[in-house]
Design a protein around this motif. Structure first.
Motif, PDB file in Angstrom:
ATOM      1  N   LEU A 170       7.674  10.039   2.198  1.00  8.65           N
ATOM      2  CA  LEU A 170       8.837   9.161   2.181  1.00  8.65           C
ATOM      3  C   LEU A 170       9.856   9.682   3.193  1.00  8.65           C
ATOM      4  CD1 LEU A 170       9.278   8.839  -1.700  1.00  8.65           C
ATOM      5  CD2 LEU A 170       7.858   7.443  -0.171  1.00  8.65           C
ATOM      6  N   VAL A 171      10.171   8.855   4.185  1.00  5.52           N
ATOM      7  CA  VAL A 171      11.169   9.227   5.189  1.00  5.52           C
ATOM      8  C   VAL A 171      12.514   8.691   4.709  1.00  5.52           C
ATOM      9  CG1 VAL A 171      11.850   9.122   7.610  1.00  5.52           C
ATOM     10  CG2 VAL A 171       9.423   9.133   6.990  1.00  5.52           C
ATOM     11  N   VAL A 172      13.366   9.588   4.247  1.00  2.00           N
ATOM     12  CA  VAL A 172      14.617   9.217   3.594  1.00  2.00           C
ATOM     13  C   VAL A 172      15.748   9.144   4.612  1.00  2.00           C
ATOM     14  CG1 VAL A 172      16.359   9.977   1.927  1.00  2.00           C
ATOM     15  CG2 VAL A 172      13.919  10.183   1.382  1.00  2.00           C
ATOM     16  N   TRP A 192       3.356   7.291   5.936  1.00  2.00           N
ATOM     17  CA  TRP A 192       4.723   7.508   5.493  1.00  2.00           C
ATOM     18  C   TRP A 192       5.415   6.179   5.266  1.00  2.00           C
ATOM     19  CZ3 TRP A 192       8.270   5.634   9.021  1.00  2.00           C
ATOM     20  CH2 TRP A 192       7.846   5.532  10.355  1.00  2.00           C
ATOM     21  N   ARG A 194       9.305   4.402   4.851  1.00  2.91           N
ATOM     22  CA  ARG A 194      10.731   4.611   5.086  1.00  2.91           C
ATOM     23  C   ARG A 194      11.535   4.145   3.875  1.00  2.91           C
ATOM     24  NH1 ARG A 194      13.559   6.218   9.041  1.00  2.91           N
ATOM     25  NH2 ARG A 194      11.799   6.162  10.486  1.00  2.91           N
ATOM     26  N   ALA A 201      15.126   2.543  -2.590  1.00  2.00           N
ATOM     27  CA  ALA A 201      14.585   3.555  -3.501  1.00  2.00           C
ATOM     28  C   ALA A 201      14.400   2.996  -4.906  1.00  2.00           C
ATOM     29  CB  ALA A 201      15.512   4.765  -3.535  1.00  2.00           C
ATOM     30  N   PHE A 214       9.082  14.012   0.391  1.00  3.60           N
ATOM     31  CA  PHE A 214      10.060  13.395   1.284  1.00  3.60           C
ATOM     32  C   PHE A 214      10.389  14.302   2.463  1.00  3.60           C
ATOM     33  CE2 PHE A 214      12.814  15.995  -1.375  1.00  3.60           C
ATOM     34  CZ  PHE A 214      13.741  16.499  -0.467  1.00  3.60           C
ATOM     35  N   LEU A 229      17.839  10.428  -2.882  1.00  6.79           N
ATOM     36  CA  LEU A 229      16.928  11.348  -3.566  1.00  6.79           C
ATOM     37  C   LEU A 229      17.162  11.368  -5.071  1.00  6.79           C
ATOM     38  CD1 LEU A 229      16.866  14.326  -1.039  1.00  6.79           C
ATOM     39  CD2 LEU A 229      15.010  12.726  -1.560  1.00  6.79           C
ATOM     40  N   LEU A 232      15.088   8.552  -6.307  1.00  8.90           N
ATOM     41  CA  LEU A 232      13.652   8.827  -6.167  1.00  8.90           C
ATOM     42  C   LEU A 232      13.181   9.875  -7.171  1.00  8.90           C
ATOM     43  CD1 LEU A 232      13.265   8.888  -2.267  1.00  8.90           C
ATOM     44  CD2 LEU A 232      12.510   7.095  -3.851  1.00  8.90           C
ATOM     45  N   LEU A 239       8.200  14.611  -7.355  1.00 11.30           N
ATOM     46  CA  LEU A 239       8.597  14.527  -5.946  1.00 11.30           C
ATOM     47  C   LEU A 239       8.915  15.916  -5.395  1.00 11.30           C
ATOM     48  CD1 LEU A 239       9.391  12.591  -3.559  1.00 11.30           C
ATOM     49  CD2 LEU A 239      11.738  12.769  -4.420  1.00 11.30           C
ATOM     50  N   GLY A 241       9.657  18.053  -1.341  1.00 16.09           N
ATOM     51  CA  GLY A 241      10.119  17.695  -0.005  1.00 16.09           C
ATOM     52  C   GLY A 241      10.638  18.877   0.783  1.00 16.09           C
TER      53      GLY A 241
END
Length: 360
Positions: A170-172, A192, A194, A201, A214, A229, A232, A239, A241
Motif C-alpha cells: 500500500l503506497v500511502v 502495489w 495507492r 483507506a 505500507f 495509517l 488502515l 499491517l 510497513g
C-alpha cells in the motif's frame, strides 16, 4: 534612534517640473549630504494611486538651491538616521499643482518608519537530504519525468521486499505523477495499491489473507500519512510497513516553518510565485503584485512581517530581494530566516547496544 532622528523639511529646487512629480531614489541634503531612499517605489505608488503622475529620479547638489526657475519644484523630504549611522529618507520634488498631495504622501509614509522584523520561511530546495536552507518554500521538482526525492530508493527497496514476502503493498499518501512513474518502472514492486487519503483507506477492498504492508509516497506529509495509517491499522491488524526513521519529514517541515513564521507576524505578504504549501493565516494577507497594494496605514501598525511565495525572479511578481530593500528603506530591518528541521534515528536499548559492542 530612528524615531528621534526623523526630521521633515521643504527646500526650493532648481527643477522645473510641469505635469509630474519626481519621487527621489536619492537626493542631496544641505546638512545631511547624499541621502538614499530605498522606499521610493512605495512613495511613488502612493502618489500614482492618488492620481498624481510620478516618476523615479534623483536630485544632486546642483538641483537643490541655486538659481530658481519661474515655477520651481519644491522638495518635501524626511530624513532619519539608521543605527549604523547611514542617513535614509523619503522625498518628493513636486511642482506647485501637486505640492499638497506630495506633502500628505511624505507625511503618511514618514509615519510608517520604524524598526521591523521580516520573517522568511526557509526550507530545503528540491527535497535534498543535505539541509541547506533556502528563502521561501520550494516545491519538490521532477527531472525528466523522474522524482528526485532521495527517499525514493528506500521506498522502492521496501516495496519490493514486502511484495516478495507476498504482501499487498500500500503506497500511502497523495499521488505524485513523477513518483508513480518511478515506482512503476520494470524491476520495481508491481503489486502495489495507492491509498491517497483517509476516504480511500475506509472504502478500499482489503487483501483476502490480510497480508499487507505500507510505504509512504515520496514527500508525503507525516501528519497526513498518520491519519491514513490509523484507518488502515484498524482494518488490517497485521499491517506492517516502513520504519518511521525512513519517512520523509520535508513536507511537515515546510508546513511548520510557514505556520511558525506566520504566527509570529502581524502581516503576511504573499508574492504570488506559487511555491508555498497551503497554510491558514490568522493574520491579514496582502497579495503583493505591485507596490500599490501596500498602503502606509497598514504598514505603520505592524512591526513583524512574513513573506511567502517568494522567488528571485518570476514574471509579474516582486522578488524577495526587492521587498527586503524597500522595507529596509522604512527603518531598521531584521531578516529572520525561519526553518524547522526534523532529525530521526533508530534508538537502541542499553542491552542491544552492549550486545552490539560484544559482537564487534
Amino acid at each position: 534612534m530612528v524615531a528621534r532622528s526623523k526630521t521633515t523639511c521643504e527646500l526650493p529646487t532648481g527643477l522645473a517640473l510641469n505635469e509630474a512629480a519626481v519621487t527621489l531614489a536619492d537626493f542631496w541634503h544641505p546638512s545631511m549630504g547624499q541621502v538614499g531612499c530605498p522606499a521610493a517605489p512605495l512613495l511613488q505608488a502612493h502618489l500614482e494611486k492618488g492620481g498624481v503622475p510620478s516618476e523615479l529620479g534623483t536630485a544632486d547638489h546642483e538641483d537643490i538651491g541655486g538659481a530658481l526657475p519661474k515655477e520651481p519644484a519644491t522638495l518635501i523630504a524626511t530624513t532619519f538616521t539608521m543605527p549604523g549611522g547611514e542617513v535614509l529618507g523619503l522625498a518628493v520634488a513636486a511642482p506647485p499643482r501637486w505640492i499638497d498631495q506630495a506633502r500628505r504622501a511624505v507625511h503618511d509614509w514618514t509615519a510608517a518608519v520604524r524598526t521591523r522584523r521580516l520573517f522568511v520561511p526557509a526550507v530545503l530546495p528540491g527535497c535534498e537530504e543535505q539541509r541547506r536552507p533556502a528563502p521561501g518554500p520550494i516545491p519538490r521538482p521532477a527531472r525528466n519525468g523522474q522524482h528526485t526525492c532521495p527517499k525514493l530508493r528506500s521506498i522502492d527497496f521496501a516495496a519490493r521486499a514486502f511484495a516478495s514476502d507476498g504482501d499487498t503493498v500500500l503506497v500511502v499518501g497523495p499521488s505524485d505523477p513523477s513518483a508513480s512513474e518511478s515506482l512503476g518502472r520494470p524491476g520495481t514492486a508491481q503489486s502495489w495499491t495507492r491509498v491517497p487519503d483517509v476516504e480511500t483507506a475506509r472504502r478500499m477492498a482489503l487483501p483476502s489473507n490480510g497480508a499487507a504492508a505500507f510505504v509512504l509516497a515520496p514527500c508525503t506529509s507525516v501528519r497526513t500519512a498518520s491519519e491514513i495509517l490509523a484507518v488502515l491499522r484498524a482494518r488490517l491488524p497485521r499491517l506492517r510497513g516502513m520504519h518511521p526513521d525512513q519517512w520523509c519529514y520535508r513536507t511537515d517541515e515546510n508546513l511548520a516553518a510557514m505556520a511558525g513564521a506566520m504566527a509570529a507576524s502581524e502581516l503576511v505578504l504573499e508574492l504570488g510565485a506559487g511555491t508555498a504549501p497551503q497554510v491558514c493565516a490568522n493574520q491579514p494577507v496582502v497579495n503583493l503584485r505591485s507596490w500599490r497594494e501596500l498602503d502606509a496605514e497598514r504598514l505603520r501598525q505592524v512591526s513583524t512581517v512574513t513573506v511567502i511565495n517568494a522567488e528571485t525572479s518570476s514574471p509579474g511578481t516582486l522578488s524577495l530581494g526587492e521587498v527586503q530593500e524597500v522595507l529596509a528603506g522604512l527603518g531598521p530591518l531584521a531578516v529572520v530566516n525561519h526553518r524547522v528541521v526534523t532529525e530521526t534515528h533508530l534508538y537502541l536499548t542499553a542491552g542491544a547496544s552492549k550486545r552490539k559492542r560484544r559482537k564487534v
